[in-house]
Design a protein around this motif. Structure first.
Motif, short mmCIF file in Angstrom:
data_model
loop_
_atom_site.label_atom_id
_atom_site.label_comp_id
_atom_site.label_asym_id
_atom_site.label_seq_id
_atom_site.Cartn_x
_atom_site.Cartn_y
_atom_site.Cartn_z
N PRO A 30 0.78 -1.23 0.00
CA PRO A 30 0.00 0.00 0.00
C PRO A 30 0.82 1.29 0.00
O PRO A 30 0.26 2.37 -0.13
CB PRO A 30 -0.81 -0.11 1.30
N GLU B 210 -8.54 9.35 1.13
CA GLU B 210 -8.45 8.04 0.49
C GLU B 210 -7.10 7.39 0.74
O GLU B 210 -6.82 6.32 0.20
CB GLU B 210 -8.72 8.17 -1.00
N GLY C 106 -12.27 0.54 2.52
CA GLY C 106 -11.48 0.15 3.68
C GLY C 106 -11.74 1.05 4.85
O GLY C 106 -11.83 2.26 4.71
N PRO D 5 -7.55 0.53 0.51
CA PRO D 5 -8.47 -0.07 -0.47
C PRO D 5 -9.85 0.57 -0.39
O PRO D 5 -10.29 0.97 0.68
CB PRO D 5 -8.54 -1.54 -0.06
N ARG D 6 -10.52 0.68 -1.53
CA ARG D 6 -11.89 1.24 -1.55
C ARG D 6 -12.76 0.52 -0.53
O ARG D 6 -12.74 -0.69 -0.43
CB ARG D 6 -12.51 1.10 -2.92
#
Length: 122
Positions: free
Chosen positions: A24, A45, A120, A117-118
């Motif tokens: 990440p 984000e 998350g 992550p979307r």
């Protein structure tokens, strides 16, 4: 052949570790703030981590609390100030916001940005 990369971090130069790493970590860099200069970090984000390598300053953020359902609730918009000195680390999880202001001697810091992550959440 190894995909190892060695990069000299110079002040103000950000590096995209995604060219070598699959995790990440999406940005790293060494930066300098002049005395009194500030930056705003928002973890919309991405998440942030900052490590002060020289000088110092102040991190300011609004205090938030969680109610019993886990929803964030403004706590009368109380401003929290935390001194930053050489060797101090600051982490900003998803949804956070902080302003960093350099002290009288300025401040050098290592900044890492981590993708979330979307969908998350912590």
């Amino acid at each position: 052949m190894s995909s190892t990369a060695i990069t000299a971090l110079h002040r103000g130069r950000a590096v995209d570790p995604g060219q070598v790493l699959s995790g990440p970590l999406c940005g790293v860099g060494l930066s300098w703030l002049e005395p009194g200069e500030s930056i705003l970090l928002e973890a919309d984000e991405v998440e942030h981590t900052v490590f002060v390598t020289a000088g110092g300053g102040l991190a300011t953020t609004e205090d938030t609390s969680e109610d019993t359902t886990g929803d964030a609730v403004e706590a009368d918009e109380e401003v929290v100030e935390v001194p930053l000195a050489e060797g101090t680390a600051l982490t900003l999880p998803l949804g956070g916001e902080v302003t960093i202001v350099a002290g009288d001697a300025g401040m050098e810091y290592f900044h890492a940005v981590l993708a979330v992550p979307r969908g998350g959440t912590r």
